[in-house]
Design an enzyme around this catalytic site. Structure first.
Site, PDB file in Angstrom:
ATOM      1  N   LYS A   1       0.863  -1.181   0.000  1.00 50.38           N
ATOM      2  CA  LYS A   1       0.000   0.000   0.000  1.00 50.38           C
ATOM      3  C   LYS A   1       0.899   1.229   0.000  1.00 50.38           C
ATOM      4  CE  LYS A   1      -3.757   2.279   2.455  1.00 50.38           C
ATOM      5  NZ  LYS A   1      -4.584   2.302   3.665  1.00 50.38           N
TER       6      LYS A   1
ATOM      7  N   TYR B   1     -15.325   1.013  -6.461  1.00 46.07           N
ATOM      8  CA  TYR B   1     -16.584   1.696  -6.186  1.00 46.07           C
ATOM      9  C   TYR B   1     -17.609   1.407  -7.275  1.00 46.07           C
ATOM     10  CZ  TYR B   1     -13.557   3.773  -2.769  1.00 46.07           C
ATOM     11  OH  TYR B   1     -12.689   3.916  -1.728  1.00 46.07           O
TER      12      TYR B   1
ATOM     13  N   ARG C   1     -10.308  10.707   1.645  1.00 49.61           N
ATOM     14  CA  ARG C   1     -10.219  11.465   2.902  1.00 49.61           C
ATOM     15  C   ARG C   1     -11.498  12.278   3.111  1.00 49.61           C
ATOM     16  NH1 ARG C   1      -4.104  11.751   3.010  1.00 49.61           N
ATOM     17  NH2 ARG C   1      -3.739   9.505   2.798  1.00 49.61           N
TER      18      ARG C   1
ATOM     19  N   LYS D   1      -2.365  -1.722  -3.679  1.00 48.78           N
ATOM     20  CA  LYS D   1      -3.222  -0.536  -3.653  1.00 48.78           C
ATOM     21  C   LYS D   1      -2.381   0.727  -3.719  1.00 48.78           C
ATOM     22  CE  LYS D   1      -6.406   1.709  -0.515  1.00 48.78           C
ATOM     23  NZ  LYS D   1      -7.112   1.640   0.730  1.00 48.78           N
TER      24      LYS D   1
ATOM     25  N   ARG E   1       1.354   9.975   5.457  1.00 50.65           N
ATOM     26  CA  ARG E   1       1.537   8.632   6.014  1.00 50.65           C
ATOM     27  C   ARG E   1       2.846   7.998   5.533  1.00 50.65           C
ATOM     28  NH1 ARG E   1      -3.575   8.258   7.926  1.00 50.65           N
ATOM     29  NH2 ARG E   1      -5.372   8.437   6.555  1.00 50.65           N
TER      30      ARG E   1
ATOM     31  N   GLU F   1       6.746  -7.014   1.019  1.00 53.14           N
ATOM     32  CA  GLU F   1       5.580  -6.892   1.902  1.00 53.14           C
ATOM     33  C   GLU F   1       4.581  -8.037   1.665  1.00 53.14           C
ATOM     34  OE1 GLU F   1       4.865  -5.027   4.381  1.00 53.14           O
ATOM     35  OE2 GLU F   1       5.913  -3.113   4.253  1.00 53.14           O
TER      36      GLU F   1
ATOM     37  N   SER G   1     -10.138   5.736  -4.637  1.00 49.16           N
ATOM     38  CA  SER G   1     -11.003   6.908  -4.812  1.00 49.16           C
ATOM     39  C   SER G   1     -10.512   7.858  -5.904  1.00 49.16           C
ATOM     40  CB  SER G   1     -11.124   7.651  -3.481  1.00 49.16           C
ATOM     41  OG  SER G   1      -9.843   8.041  -3.011  1.00 49.16           O
TER      42      SER G   1
HETATM   43  C1  PBG Z   1      -6.723   3.983   5.385  1.00 46.34           C
HETATM   44  C2  PBG Z   1      -7.311   3.771   4.041  1.00 46.34           C
HETATM   45  C3  PBG Z   1      -7.204   4.635   2.970  1.00 46.34           C
HETATM   46  C4  PBG Z   1      -7.897   4.067   1.921  1.00 46.34           C
HETATM   47  C5  PBG Z   1      -8.415   2.869   2.363  1.00 46.34           C
HETATM   48  N1  PBG Z   1      -8.030   2.686   3.676  1.00 46.34           N
HETATM   49  C6  PBG Z   1      -6.625   5.965   2.881  1.00 46.34           C
HETATM   50  C7  PBG Z   1      -5.286   6.232   3.378  1.00 46.34           C
HETATM   51  O1  PBG Z   1      -4.477   5.333   3.587  1.00 46.34           O
HETATM   52  O2  PBG Z   1      -5.030   7.410   3.571  1.00 46.34           O
HETATM   53  C8  PBG Z   1      -8.046   4.668   0.573  1.00 46.34           C
HETATM   54  C9  PBG Z   1      -9.135   4.143  -0.271  1.00 46.34           C
HETATM   55  C10 PBG Z   1      -9.396   4.972  -1.465  1.00 46.34           C
HETATM   56  O3  PBG Z   1      -8.704   5.971  -1.742  1.00 46.34           O
HETATM   57  O4  PBG Z   1     -10.326   4.616  -2.200  1.00 46.34           O
HETATM   58  N2  PBG Z   1      -6.774   2.908   6.215  1.00 46.34           N
END
Ligand code: PBG
Length: 337
Positions: A210, A327, A220, A262, A231, A247, A288
């Protein structure tokens, strides 16, 4: 100008033969999307009476406890086999440690229980296992100070909290928990906690590779994130492919039932590398920002929405993803049927 003279080519191979008719193209298609491989991502928010549209994700909503049930029904009717649930607590329920995440009356655990009660085993209920929606600072785990006085996210305290959260989700009725916080050792610790409590049959979808990604921007908004900063000390650098493979290896050794990469689109090489060695099924998450970019371009008439959605998902599948979190899952499943 004269037209160049046509000279017949003597070719052994003419790949166009495989593309001549619709039936021929159907016969020779290598990659096929199926509804059952798509996972519908859903948001459920506490303390609202009506679903709230998510501005940066047109067509997506924060659901109420009631409307989320309607969405699950639609997913089932369309042949989608799994939903992935995120909870959005009320602001007053956020705290430093993110305790609403493992409270049995926290929004996510209540939603899981309601869905399990209504639908039983008709669909796989997957829950997001991470604290960022629940902490007042928006980080994926509790903060601490390192020996030099810097504020950092505490890996081991985060893992302890994820175990409590995973257990609460299993008790509420989740079939799959999905740790997405990128803490080291999270999969092994959750596996041990679930087994200890008699939840051997609850599976773990590990967010393995990730990345600290700008593609998460609209999410967000979707979860009303309180995050300041970034992060980067726990999510991966976008340039690191080998590390993504490492990982995934670690999560498989720790007992992950599925591994995930992801975001998807900008990381299809990582999906492919993981798919090439992984003995467990591989998922990819069309996040997203990927959704928002398609919607914005389509709304402007710059791209053909349906074709580009299908092409984006087909590319992810071709790269090696067995399952795709998106989605678009229920909508696309409807098109495919
Ligand atoms: C955080 C989390 C995130 C997403 C899923 N779980 C955002 C992040 O790590 O800041 C993002 C999902 C998306 O953008 O569709 N646990």
């Amino acid at each position: 100008m004269t037209t160049p003279e046509r000279t017949p080519l003597h070719l052994t191979r003419r790949p166009r033969r495989a593309r001549t008719t619709a039936a021929m193209r159907s016969l020779t298609a290598e990659t096929e999307l199926r509804p059952r491989n798509l996972i519908q991502v859903l948001f459920v928010r506490d303390g609202i009476q009506e679903p709230q549209p998510i501005a940066s994700m047109p067509g997506q909503f924060q659901h109420t406890m009631t409307t989320v049930l309607d969405e699950v029904q639609k997913a089932i009717d369309a042949g989608v086999a799994c939903i992935d649930l995120f909870g959005v607590p009320r602001d007053e329920d956020k705290d430093e440690s993110g305790s609403a995440a493992w409270a049995s009356d926290g929004v996510l655990n209540r939603a899981i229980a309601a869905i399990r009660e209504k639908f039983g085993d008709q669909i796989v209920i997957m829950a997001d296992t991470c604290l960022d929606e629940f902490t007042s600072h928006g980080h994926c785990g509790p903060l601490t100070e390192d020996p030099f006085g810097n504020t950092v996210v505490d890996n081991d305290a985060s893992v302890a909290a994820y175990c409590a959260m995973a257990l609460a989700q299993a008790q509420a009725g989740a079939h799959v928990v999905s740790p997405s916080g990128m803490m080291d050792g999270q999969v092994a610790a959750i596996r041990a906690t679930l087994d200890e409590a008699g939840f051997q049959d609850v599976a773990i979808m590990a967010y393995s590779a990730k990345y600290a990604s700008a593609f998460f921007g609209p999410f967000r908004d979707a979860v009303g994130s309180s995050l300041q900063g970034d992060r980067k000390s726990y999510q991966q650098d976008p340039g690191n492919g080998r590390e993504g493979v490492l990982e995934a290896h670690l999560d498989i050794e720790e007992g992950a039932d599925f591994v995930m990469v992801k975001p998807a689109m900008a990381y299809l090489d990582v999906v492919r590398q993981v798919a090439d060695f992984s003995p467990v099924l591989v998922a990819a998450y069309q996040v997203s920002g990927e959704y928002a970019m398609i919607e914005a371009a389509a709304a402007n008439g710059w791209v053909d929405r349906e074709r580009i959605v299908l092409e984006s998902l087909t590319g992810i599948k071709r790269a090696g993803a067995d399952m795709i979190l998106t989605y678009y899952a229920t909508e696309v499943a409807g098109w495919l049927n």
